[in-house]
Design an enzyme around this catalytic site. Structure first.
Site, PDB file in Angstrom:
ATOM      1  N   GLY A  30       0.788  -1.230   0.000  1.00  0.00           N
ATOM      2  CA  GLY A  30       0.000   0.000   0.000  1.00  0.00           C
ATOM      3  C   GLY A  30       0.817   1.274   0.000  1.00  0.00           C
ATOM      4  O   GLY A  30       0.271   2.357  -0.175  1.00  0.00           O
ATOM      5  N   CYS A 240     -27.433  -9.722 -16.692  1.00  0.00           N
ATOM      6  CA  CYS A 240     -26.874  -9.517 -18.025  1.00  0.00           C
ATOM      7  C   CYS A 240     -27.829 -10.080 -19.078  1.00  0.00           C
ATOM      8  O   CYS A 240     -28.287 -11.219 -18.969  1.00  0.00           O
ATOM      9  CB  CYS A 240     -25.513 -10.193 -18.122  1.00  0.00           C
ATOM     10  SG  CYS A 240     -24.851 -10.174 -19.788  1.00  0.00           S
ATOM     11  N   CYS A 243     -25.752 -13.277 -20.837  1.00  0.00           N
ATOM     12  CA  CYS A 243     -25.426 -14.526 -20.159  1.00  0.00           C
ATOM     13  C   CYS A 243     -26.270 -14.742 -18.912  1.00  0.00           C
ATOM     14  O   CYS A 243     -26.215 -15.801 -18.296  1.00  0.00           O
ATOM     15  CB  CYS A 243     -23.948 -14.578 -19.806  1.00  0.00           C
ATOM     16  SG  CYS A 243     -23.472 -13.456 -18.492  1.00  0.00           S
ATOM     17  N   CYS A 265     -22.967  -7.599 -19.145  1.00  0.00           N
ATOM     18  CA  CYS A 265     -21.716  -7.760 -18.390  1.00  0.00           C
ATOM     19  C   CYS A 265     -20.707  -6.711 -18.823  1.00  0.00           C
ATOM     20  O   CYS A 265     -20.537  -6.459 -20.016  1.00  0.00           O
ATOM     21  CB  CYS A 265     -21.085  -9.122 -18.671  1.00  0.00           C
ATOM     22  SG  CYS A 265     -21.827 -10.477 -17.794  1.00  0.00           S
ATOM     23  N   CYS A 271     -18.173 -12.818 -19.840  1.00  0.00           N
ATOM     24  CA  CYS A 271     -19.528 -12.949 -20.364  1.00  0.00           C
ATOM     25  C   CYS A 271     -19.548 -13.978 -21.491  1.00  0.00           C
ATOM     26  O   CYS A 271     -20.393 -14.871 -21.528  1.00  0.00           O
ATOM     27  CB  CYS A 271     -20.004 -11.594 -20.867  1.00  0.00           C
ATOM     28  SG  CYS A 271     -21.716 -11.565 -21.389  1.00  0.00           S
TER      29      CYS A 271
END
Lengths: 284, 378
Positions: A30, A240, A243, A265, A271
């Protein structure tokens, strides 16, 4: 492969310098490690930080995937992929599972990453404290002293003003209980994927000349309050259109003919796989 | 329903690049590199200076490829520069050794060595010269021959100073006691292309960023300073344009000796020393005026920028919260051509994901507001 340029564009000295900064970043999760960001053949702010990490790490056996806004086919992803394969000759792929190096802008792939993969995120604004402290000299001190009340106050003020933590993408996270980090502009939806991820996640900001990292299995938590919890983007009651997935990040689209809103998606390669899977199972 | 993935990025890019080439060549004439090199000295010097790469032919190539757009040409050269290993560091170049082509002082009329105007547009009228429309290689060569036959030597012989070692105006001021002498700072300079800037920065780093800065940006900020967003009223102490020789140490000898070093060539540079008056408070509230120096140096002939750099150098030496032009982060982070144009132009990239996220926030905050309003009315 373009032989007039070095393998992976840079001279060896430059690659070594970038790798050295990367190692430091991994050692201090970080923490933003300054590095001598090189000028690249693509624009500053178009993913040069990610590209420099990719080029410094890539070897002949690597398989590269590049995502921009969830798509392997979007203009910038294609462009970056072309540059890397032009100067290295490495194989590229759309399939997340096949890739050893994944460079991405704004998304962590939906497919869980594995331990031998490296995810490289392109970062435009690496400093999570920049919103309330414009000076780099000052924010460096704040990080050193772990003085993050400004970040909390910013969220608190948003709650007072809007009734919610009104962060968009790039909601700040706490890494390994030490550094507050900008998770690159990934949507809040993807923040959780950083936590304890099996893959090494590297973040590169070319214009701001910083590299930072989330090593595998590192704790990453989104800043939030007990009574105002961190909320991800909501796609409740949407799935979606292609899909049928309803547990992924969706793009909101408008049908030009009917004027109706539908969802699809955002991660296009995932997808496609879902669609193919369903078709081979004979569903649909 | 068969699935068709949203493809087309690759093809669209190829077509776009083709279109770009078409725009460059559509008039059916190729511009030759040597013509750019011969006729676009101003642009070449500016591009080399902002790129930190001194090579006229590469600059000409970049300008051709960029269709004359300096920001794009600088971008090309900087990216190319990233691929070059850096093998040598030259010996310290002393600007006293400049082979001067032009040298003026706006502070002293009668400087030792004299004012040398050299080539400059300063004293031309900016009237469009329609004769250039008919200029041809032959007419140029005729003019050149006549120019070379003119006898420049005898008339001014007595006034001619040694152009290879002109005294510096500032040294004259120092000898008169008007300017404090200063020690050489022999610290190893930082290299901003190999280490990112940290604050407070070293002067050597600041000077590098200023000299690489976008000509327009550096000029604008310096203009703001002298217009009022700064505490300065500077004068050009000395401005020089000329050739500086570069020497490399013998690679096998540890202790570099001047006599063992190799001369590898010259580069044209513009050097400016600005004089900046400063009121200093002395004991018992007495005030005195002293001069300070602001320094500017650019590759090529690039006078406005060198002067502007000199102004900003002095501003950054004296941080002042009142003016952004005296804040090193503000100035140094924002004047770089590649960085500023890159980030501004990235706004053209898709931001679908972040925008979707913002939409979500806006909707949620609107919902909250409605909830609260309903609550109030109940």
């Amino acid at each position: 492969m373009n032989k007039t340029y070095n393998f992976a564009f840079f001279d060896e000295g430059s690659k070594r310098e970038i790798r050295r900064a990367t190692l430091k970043a991994i050692a201090i999760p970080g923490y933003q490690v300054p590095f001598a960001s090189r000028e690249m053949p693509i624009g500053r702010g178009w993913g040069t930080g990610g590209l420099q990490l990719t080029l410094s790490l890539i070897g002949k056996d690597d398989v590269l995937k590049v995502i921009d806004q969830g798509s392997d086919e979007s203009v910038n992803a294609v462009n970056i992929k072309k540059l890397v394969s032009d100067t290295t000759g490495v194989r590229t792929t759309d399939r997340t599972k096949e890739a050893s190096l994944i460079q991405s802008r704004h998304r962590v792939p939906e497919v869980p990453l594995q331990r031998d993969q490296i995810l490289i995120l392109q970062v435009p604004l690496p400093e999570p404290l920049r919103n309330f402290e414009p000076s780099e000299h000052e924010t460096k001190k704040l990080h050193a002293e772990r003085e993050y009340s400004g970040a909390w106050l910013m969220l608190f003020e948003q709650i007072m003003k809007y009734g919610i933590m009104a962060t968009d993408a790039d909601h700040p996270v706490m890494v390994h209980d030490r550094y507050v980090m900008a998770p690159s502009p990934i949507p809040r939806f993807d923040n959780a994927k950083l936590d304890g991820n099996e893959a090494l996640i590297l973040l590169g900001a070319g214009r701001e000349k910083k590299v930072y990292a989330v090593p595998p299995y590192t704790n990453v938590s989104s800043l939030a309050f007990d009574d105002y919890e961190f909320e991800i983007e909501s796609f409740a009651n949407h799935a979606c259109i292609l899909c049928g997935s309803n547990d992924v990040f969706l793009d909101e689209l408008v049908d030009e003919e009917s004027g109706e809103t539908y969802f699809q998606c955002n991660d296009t390669s995932n997808c496609l796989e879902m669609v193919n899977q369903k078709q081979s199972l004979g569903v649909n | 329903m068969g699935y068709v993935a949203v493809k087309g990025g690759t093809k669209a890019i190829e077509e776009s690049i083709k279109r770009l080439k078409y725009e460059r060549v559509k008039k059916g004439t190729a511009i030759e590199l040597h013509k750019i090199e011969a006729g676009m000295r101003g642009l070449i010097d500016q591009v080399m200076s902002e790129s930190s790469l001194y090579d006229q032919s590469l600059a000409a190539l970049a300008i051709k490829q960029a269709e004359g757009n300096p920001e794009e040409a600088v971008f090309l050269l900087r990216a190319y520069r990233s691929t070059l290993p850096r093998k040598h560091v030259s010996r310290v170049i002393s600007s006293e050794n400049m082979k001067v082509e032009r040298r003026i002082s706006a502070s002293f009329k009668d400087v030792p060595g004299g004012q040398i105007l050299g080539a400059t547009t300063d004293y031309t009228h900016r009237l469009l010269d329609s004769e250039l429309e008919n200029e041809s290689d032959i007419s140029i060569q005729d003019w050149l021959r006549a120019f070379q036959e003119e006898d420049h030597s005898t008339e001014y012989q007595n006034d001619m100073a040694d152009l290879n070692s002109l005294p510096k105006v500032l040294d004259y001021l120092r000898s008169e006691g008007l300017l404090a002498s200063c020690e050489n700072n022999d610290l190893q300079p930082g290299d901003v292309t190999r280490k990112s800037l940290e604050f407070p920065s070293m002067r050597s780093e600041r000077l590098q960023i200023l000299t690489r800065g976008q000509t327009g940006a550096v000029t604008s900020l310096a203009y703001a300073v002298i217009r009022g967003y700064g505490a300065l009223h500077p004068t050009v102490g000395e401005l020089r344009v000329g050739q500086l020789p570069i020497h490399l140490d013998h690679p096998l000898l540890d202790e570099g000796q001047e006599e063992d070093s190799y001369y590898i060539g010259d580069f044209t540079a513009t050097e400016v020393e600005m004089l900046i008056p400063l009121t200093v408070e002395k004991e018992q509230g007495k005030k005195e005026i002293e001069f300070e120096v602001g320094y500017g140096m650019c590759m090529g002939q690039n006078e406005t920028k060198a002067i502007a750099m000199g102004i900003l150098d002095n501003c950054l030496e004296k941080p002042n919260k009142e003016f952004p032009s005296h804040n090193e982060e503000f100035v140094l982070y924002h004047i770089d051509s590649v960085e500023s144009t890159g980030f501004i132009s990235h706004l053209k990239m898709p931001h679908y994901v972040t925008f979707q996220s913002k939409l979500d926030s806006i909707r949620k905050s609107k919902d909250k507001t409605t909830e609260q309003e309903v609550g109030l009315h109940e």
